[in-house]
Design a protein around this motif. Structure first.
Motif, PDB file in Angstrom:
ATOM      1  N   LEU A   1     -18.365 -21.402-128.441  1.00  0.00           N
ATOM      2  CA  LEU A   1     -17.921 -20.117-127.904  1.00  0.00           C
ATOM      3  C   LEU A   1     -18.505 -18.971-128.714  1.00  0.00           C
ATOM      4  CD1 LEU A   1     -16.041 -18.342-126.098  1.00  0.00           C
ATOM      5  CD2 LEU A   1     -14.352 -18.561-127.929  1.00  0.00           C
ATOM      6  N   LEU A   2     -18.461 -19.077-130.039  1.00  0.00           N
ATOM      7  CA  LEU A   2     -18.968 -18.007-130.885  1.00  0.00           C
ATOM      8  C   LEU A   2     -20.483 -18.039-131.000  1.00  0.00           C
ATOM      9  CD1 LEU A   2     -16.270 -18.059-133.712  1.00  0.00           C
ATOM     10  CD2 LEU A   2     -16.422 -16.560-131.716  1.00  0.00           C
ATOM     11  N   ALA A   3     -21.088 -19.210-130.781  1.00  0.00           N
ATOM     12  CA  ALA A   3     -22.542 -19.290-130.820  1.00  0.00           C
ATOM     13  C   ALA A   3     -23.170 -18.661-129.584  1.00  0.00           C
ATOM     14  CB  ALA A   3     -22.985 -20.748-130.949  1.00  0.00           C
ATOM     15  N   ASN A   4     -22.479 -18.768-128.450  1.00  0.00           N
ATOM     16  CA  ASN A   4     -22.990 -18.204-127.198  1.00  0.00           C
ATOM     17  C   ASN A   4     -21.841 -17.511-126.467  1.00  0.00           C
ATOM     18  OD1 ASN A   4     -24.721 -17.633-125.041  1.00  0.00           O
ATOM     19  ND2 ASN A   4     -24.242 -19.564-124.017  1.00  0.00           N
ATOM     20  N   PRO A   5     -21.350 -16.411-127.008  1.00  0.00           N
ATOM     21  CA  PRO A   5     -20.142 -15.791-126.451  1.00  0.00           C
ATOM     22  C   PRO A   5     -20.381 -15.187-125.074  1.00  0.00           C
ATOM     23  CG  PRO A   5     -21.113 -14.361-128.123  1.00  0.00           C
ATOM     24  CD  PRO A   5     -21.871 -15.656-128.168  1.00  0.00           C
ATOM     25  N   PRO A   6     -19.440 -15.371-124.148  1.00  0.00           N
ATOM     26  CA  PRO A   6     -19.515 -14.697-122.842  1.00  0.00           C
ATOM     27  C   PRO A   6     -19.146 -13.226-123.014  1.00  0.00           C
ATOM     28  CG  PRO A   6     -17.527 -16.026-122.984  1.00  0.00           C
ATOM     29  CD  PRO A   6     -18.291 -16.271-124.246  1.00  0.00           C
TER      30      PRO A   6
ATOM     31  N   GLN B   1     -30.264 -14.577-125.659  1.00  0.00           N
ATOM     32  CA  GLN B   1     -30.120 -15.177-124.332  1.00  0.00           C
ATOM     33  C   GLN B   1     -31.465 -15.255-123.625  1.00  0.00           C
ATOM     34  OE1 GLN B   1     -27.019 -12.497-122.901  1.00  0.00           O
ATOM     35  NE2 GLN B   1     -25.559 -14.186-122.912  1.00  0.00           N
ATOM     36  N   GLY B   2     -32.239 -14.190-123.692  1.00  0.00           N
ATOM     37  CA  GLY B   2     -33.654 -14.275-123.389  1.00  0.00           C
ATOM     38  C   GLY B   2     -34.112 -14.237-121.944  1.00  0.00           C
ATOM     39  N   GLN B   3     -33.221 -14.033-120.965  1.00  0.00           N
ATOM     40  CA  GLN B   3     -33.644 -14.039-119.564  1.00  0.00           C
ATOM     41  C   GLN B   3     -32.998 -12.866-118.810  1.00  0.00           C
ATOM     42  OE1 GLN B   3     -35.876 -16.098-118.199  1.00  0.00           O
ATOM     43  NE2 GLN B   3     -36.108 -17.391-120.029  1.00  0.00           N
ATOM     44  N   ALA B   4     -33.549 -12.519-117.670  1.00  0.00           N
ATOM     45  CA  ALA B   4     -32.948 -11.527-116.773  1.00  0.00           C
ATOM     46  C   ALA B   4     -33.681 -11.583-115.442  1.00  0.00           C
ATOM     47  CB  ALA B   4     -32.991 -10.123-117.376  1.00  0.00           C
ATOM     48  N   GLY B   5     -33.630 -12.744-114.796  1.00  0.00           N
ATOM     49  CA  GLY B   5     -34.289 -12.899-113.509  1.00  0.00           C
ATOM     50  C   GLY B   5     -33.624 -12.052-112.433  1.00  0.00           C
ATOM     51  N   PHE B   6     -34.394 -11.663-111.420  1.00  0.00           N
ATOM     52  CA  PHE B   6     -33.898 -10.803-110.352  1.00  0.00           C
ATOM     53  C   PHE B   6     -32.995 -11.614-109.424  1.00  0.00           C
ATOM     54  CE2 PHE B   6     -34.955  -8.024-106.500  1.00  0.00           C
ATOM     55  CZ  PHE B   6     -34.075  -7.024-106.904  1.00  0.00           C
ATOM     56  N   VAL B   7     -31.753 -11.195-109.322  1.00  0.00           N
ATOM     57  CA  VAL B   7     -30.745 -12.007-108.651  1.00  0.00           C
ATOM     58  C   VAL B   7     -31.101 -12.289-107.195  1.00  0.00           C
ATOM     59  CG1 VAL B   7     -29.280 -10.049-107.966  1.00  0.00           C
ATOM     60  CG2 VAL B   7     -28.260 -12.300-108.344  1.00  0.00           C
ATOM     61  N   TRP B   8     -31.741 -11.331-106.516  1.00  0.00           N
ATOM     62  CA  TRP B   8     -32.013 -11.526-105.087  1.00  0.00           C
ATOM     63  C   TRP B   8     -33.061 -12.609-104.864  1.00  0.00           C
ATOM     64  CZ3 TRP B   8     -28.452  -9.618-102.107  1.00  0.00           C
ATOM     65  CH2 TRP B   8     -27.708  -8.518-102.564  1.00  0.00           C
ATOM     66  N   ASN B   9     -34.042 -12.712-105.751  1.00  0.00           N
ATOM     67  CA  ASN B   9     -35.016 -13.803-105.643  1.00  0.00           C
ATOM     68  C   ASN B   9     -34.340 -15.149-105.857  1.00  0.00           C
ATOM     69  OD1 ASN B   9     -36.491 -11.272-106.602  1.00  0.00           O
ATOM     70  ND2 ASN B   9     -38.203 -12.567-106.021  1.00  0.00           N
ATOM     71  N   VAL B  10     -33.469 -15.211-106.864  1.00  0.00           N
ATOM     72  CA  VAL B  10     -32.787 -16.468-107.170  1.00  0.00           C
ATOM     73  C   VAL B  10     -31.901 -16.896-106.002  1.00  0.00           C
ATOM     74  CG1 VAL B  10     -31.180 -17.610-108.737  1.00  0.00           C
ATOM     75  CG2 VAL B  10     -32.888 -16.028-109.650  1.00  0.00           C
ATOM     76  N   LEU B  11     -31.144 -15.962-105.442  1.00  0.00           N
ATOM     77  CA  LEU B  11     -30.262 -16.308-104.334  1.00  0.00           C
ATOM     78  C   LEU B  11     -31.055 -16.689-103.088  1.00  0.00           C
ATOM     79  CD1 LEU B  11     -27.415 -13.677-104.737  1.00  0.00           C
ATOM     80  CD2 LEU B  11     -27.389 -16.092-105.369  1.00  0.00           C
ATOM     81  N   GLY B  12     -32.216 -16.063-102.897  1.00  0.00           N
ATOM     82  CA  GLY B  12     -33.063 -16.469-101.789  1.00  0.00           C
ATOM     83  C   GLY B  12     -33.485 -17.924-101.903  1.00  0.00           C
ATOM     84  N   ALA B  13     -33.852 -18.330-103.129  1.00  0.00           N
ATOM     85  CA  ALA B  13     -34.216 -19.734-103.347  1.00  0.00           C
ATOM     86  C   ALA B  13     -33.008 -20.641-103.176  1.00  0.00           C
ATOM     87  CB  ALA B  13     -34.810 -19.894-104.748  1.00  0.00           C
ATOM     88  N   LEU B  14     -31.847 -20.187-103.639  1.00  0.00           N
ATOM     89  CA  LEU B  14     -30.641 -21.000-103.506  1.00  0.00           C
ATOM     90  C   LEU B  14     -30.238 -21.181-102.046  1.00  0.00           C
ATOM     91  CD1 LEU B  14     -28.497 -19.670-106.483  1.00  0.00           C
ATOM     92  CD2 LEU B  14     -29.379 -21.985-106.175  1.00  0.00           C
TER      93      LEU B  14
ATOM     94  N   LEU C   1     -27.652 -15.601-115.267  1.00  0.00           N
ATOM     95  CA  LEU C   1     -29.095 -15.363-115.229  1.00  0.00           C
ATOM     96  C   LEU C   1     -29.618 -14.716-116.500  1.00  0.00           C
ATOM     97  CD1 LEU C   1     -29.619 -14.185-111.538  1.00  0.00           C
ATOM     98  CD2 LEU C   1     -29.615 -16.497-112.502  1.00  0.00           C
ATOM     99  N   GLU C   2     -28.730 -14.187-117.341  1.00  0.00           N
ATOM    100  CA  GLU C   2     -29.175 -13.649-118.627  1.00  0.00           C
ATOM    101  C   GLU C   2     -29.531 -14.751-119.615  1.00  0.00           C
ATOM    102  OE1 GLU C   2     -24.593 -13.097-118.699  1.00  0.00           O
ATOM    103  OE2 GLU C   2     -26.202 -13.355-117.237  1.00  0.00           O
ATOM    104  N   ALA C   3     -29.138 -15.991-119.300  1.00  0.00           N
ATOM    105  CA  ALA C   3     -29.410 -17.096-120.222  1.00  0.00           C
ATOM    106  C   ALA C   3     -30.185 -18.240-119.571  1.00  0.00           C
ATOM    107  CB  ALA C   3     -28.093 -17.634-120.792  1.00  0.00           C
ATOM    108  N   LEU C   4     -30.453 -18.153-118.262  1.00  0.00           N
ATOM    109  CA  LEU C   4     -31.132 -19.232-117.550  1.00  0.00           C
ATOM    110  C   LEU C   4     -32.425 -18.725-116.936  1.00  0.00           C
ATOM    111  CD1 LEU C   4     -28.091 -20.750-115.621  1.00  0.00           C
ATOM    112  CD2 LEU C   4     -29.326 -21.870-117.480  1.00  0.00           C
TER     113      LEU C   4
END
Length: 329
Positions: A241-246, A46-59, A10-13
């Motif tokens: 991997l180095l462009a978008n490292p975990p 990465q540019g994102q940080a959506g609230f996990v509980w909202n996302v899981l509710g939709a899922l 969710l930090e990147a999506l």
């Protein structure tokens, strides 16, 4: 049956993209979704940080597999609030939701301005929160719960909306001492992919703790998050991997970094060796199959994968055709 699921970063999506990607993955054989509660991304890029509980509710409405958040009980989210969020998600999605808890990183948890404890204090706070959450989950219907600990207090209250079956509480850790304590106090374990010998020690300590508490470790869920970097050729796999490292998988002192800009400054120093044994980088899908199979053979029953590449659908398609069908639990 083991679950091979998607780790939704969710930090990147964007939240909508995370939901659509999870739906796409399920249609191609992935069995569930794991996501971490982030208040900030690791890096500004990465540019994102959506609230996990909202996302899981939709899922819950769009998918059918497991729904597993990893959240941090602390000043940003009191464990009673986490218990309420978890109980609601479980009530809406019976049998699908487990609750992961972790000690956290300053980049997310410092935002309320409270004191950020040292590592031993974070661990003590984490396990006190596990006790509080489980007390709320286990309280008989109509019975209030009180709690007075070193880190948290709870005045008389209850979970007014509760599922028929309480979610399992899993502790996220990479250390053997904490893993043993998780075996005693929690319902299961979460960790990050690492060299097999290190994971064997972790699982052994977890099992020892479970047996000390009279539990069967073989019946307890064991979750592993698996970062990979796949591309049609090896050079591209290494470059992405180095462009978008975990960041969570890197050998990087990150727990006390408070800004995505600080994390990015440190991340610029990362080299491929900093991911050795933790992130599979390969264009060979046979190597990816073998990597996941080793984790299943070690005893992990829930494996959540994410890829460092820029095209997650291409990676999902590749796994759906050449990896997932060949794995055995």
């Amino acid at each position: 049956m083991a679950t091979i699921g998607l780790a939704a970063m969710l930090e990147a999506l964007h939240p909508r993209d995370a939901v659509e990607l999870a739906v796409y993955a399920q249609e191609r054989g992935f069995g569930g979704v794991m996501a971490t509660d982030r208040y900030q991304p690791w890096t500004a890029r990465q540019g994102q940080a959506g609230f996990v509980w909202n996302v899981l509710g939709a899922l819950g409405e769009r998918t059918e597999g497991d729904l597993g958040p990893v959240a941090v009980p602390g000043s940003r989210m009191h464990p009673a609030v986490l218990a309420q969020a978890s109980a609601t998600l479980a009530a809406m999605n019976p049998g699908r939701h487990w609750l992961g808890v972790a000690s956290g990183d300053a980049v997310d948890e410092h935002v309320t301005g409270d004191y950020w404890p040292e590592a031993p204090g974070r661990i003590a706070r984490l396990f006190e929160a596990v006790d509080l959450i489980r007390k709320l989950f286990a309280a008989p219907a109509g019975r209030d719960v009180r709690f007075a600990g070193q880190h948290f207090r709870l005045e008389a209250t209850r979970l007014w909306t509760a599922p028929e079956t309480a979610p399992q509480v899993l502790v996220a850790t990479g250390g053997p001492v904490t893993a043993r304590r998780a075996g005693r106090q929690a319902d299961g374990l979460i960790t990050m992919a690492a060299p097999p010998e290190r994971l064997e020690v972790l699982l052994d300590r977890f099992g020892a703790g479970a047996r000390e508490a009279g539990k069967d470790p073989d019946a307890m869920p064991k979750v592993v998050q698996v970062p990979v970097s796949w591309a049609p050729d090896a050079t591209r796999a290494q470059e992405q991997l180095l462009a978008n490292p975990p960041i969570g998988a890197a050998r990087l002192p990150r727990s006390d970094l408070r800004s995505p800009h600080d994390v990015a400054a440190v991340a610029r120093l990362l080299r491929p060796d900093d991911f050795a044994g933790r992130v599979l980088v390969s264009d060979d899908l046979g190597e990816h199959r073998a990597h996941l199979q080793r984790l299943l053979d070690l005893g992990f029953d829930r494996v959540y994968v994410h890829d460092a590449g820029p095209d997650p659908r291409a990676w999902i398609d590749a796994y759906a055709s050449d990896v997932l069908p060949h794995l055995t639990a």
